[in-house]
Design a protein around this motif. Sequence first.
Motif, mmCIF file in Angstrom:
data_model
loop_
_atom_site.group_PDB
_atom_site.id
_atom_site.type_symbol
_atom_site.label_atom_id
_atom_site.label_comp_id
_atom_site.label_asym_id
_atom_site.label_seq_id
_atom_site.Cartn_x
_atom_site.Cartn_y
_atom_site.Cartn_z
ATOM 1 N N LYS A 225 1.043 -0.912 0.131
ATOM 2 C CA LYS A 225 -0.236 0.307 -0.009
ATOM 3 C C LYS A 225 1.049 1.664 -0.243
ATOM 4 C CE LYS A 225 -4.309 1.979 2.210
ATOM 5 N NZ LYS A 225 -3.657 3.681 1.871
ATOM 6 N N SER A 226 0.176 2.382 -0.474
ATOM 7 C CA SER A 226 1.017 3.154 -1.097
ATOM 8 C C SER A 226 -0.237 4.405 -0.560
ATOM 9 C CB SER A 226 2.022 3.799 -1.940
ATOM 10 O OG SER A 226 1.681 3.884 -2.938
ATOM 11 N N GLU A 227 0.606 6.031 -0.590
ATOM 12 C CA GLU A 227 -0.558 6.679 -1.084
ATOM 13 C C GLU A 227 -0.605 7.033 -2.733
ATOM 14 O OE1 GLU A 227 1.716 10.765 -2.181
ATOM 15 O OE2 GLU A 227 2.940 9.727 -0.902
ATOM 16 N N PHE A 228 -0.852 6.449 -3.333
ATOM 17 C CA PHE A 228 -1.142 6.376 -4.756
ATOM 18 C C PHE A 228 -1.857 4.422 -4.972
ATOM 19 C CE2 PHE A 228 3.001 7.901 -5.111
ATOM 20 C CZ PHE A 228 2.333 9.543 -5.466
ATOM 21 N N GLY A 229 -2.362 4.153 -4.233
ATOM 22 C CA GLY A 229 -3.405 3.106 -4.125
ATOM 23 C C GLY A 229 -2.133 1.562 -3.983
#
Length: 317
Positions: A225-229
């Motif tokens: 998981k990251s801030e982009f999805g």
Amino acid sequence: MTIRNTPCKIGGASGALAALVIATGAFIASAHAQEAPSPDAVARVGDTIITEKDLSEAANDFSDELDRVPGPRRRAVLVDVLVDMELLAEAAREKGLDKTPDFDQRLEFLKTRALRNEYVEKEIVNAVTDDEVKAEYDKQISGFKPEEEVHARHILVTTKEEAEEIIKELDAGKDFAELAKEKSTGPSGPQGGDLGYFPKGRMVPEFDKAVFELEPGEYSKEPVKSEFGWHVIKLEDKRMSSPPPLDDIKEQLRGVLVRQKFNEVMTKLRDDTTIEVYNKANAEPAADGEAGSDEGAAEAGASDDGAPSGADAGQNQ
């Protein structure tokens, strides 16, 4: 009677170029009057011969405009423009427009500009040698320190569930690149999720940590998981970085050297010449710093930086 070498008037692009000549006052060396066409004659306008050299000069002056003209038509368009220019120039002579103080002043300005361009090309741009470019390259890579970099692909989706389903498909033998083309929402999706090579610290932290823990050929068994999805990541390769080959960056390095040489020449010329810039109000010399700038360096065709910027693909892929 006027005779044209072109069989018909070229409309559209030719008209646009002719209008540009009128609007900008672009200067092209006029052809010389001759009694008979020379071997390199392109057209005759009254008593004036337009030559291949004139056509070449026009091609250089109108290079940006010619980019919008289909290749096979460019020569005909240029000939038509030069013919129109000569017709208009002769009409101006008949009106005595070449005998006015304003015209003389403008002609002097155009000559000065042409001389400036000639000097920059011959004494600055062309003065940068291949040996100087190679020496600049050697200087820049002398401090290069190799670092580990990886070549990776990824598939970006919106939910954890989607990422888990993709991992199941990979476990079943599905091709990673094909799944990326089919399901990734990131801009690298159409390229099979390919992010190319990148070093540590280029990607967002979660992605960076996960990708550098993989071995070549492995893909992440848990969604990342990251801030982009949510990402599924595959590591293609690991290697130590190396400097770019000279051939890949020599034109950028040449641009750096051209800018440096331009600045050196301008500094010397300014130091050796008395320059006074006057304020309109009281015609007194301007304050220090008001005269001169580095804007002219752009005309030497140089760039500010000799090394290509790296692609920061991973931060939003």
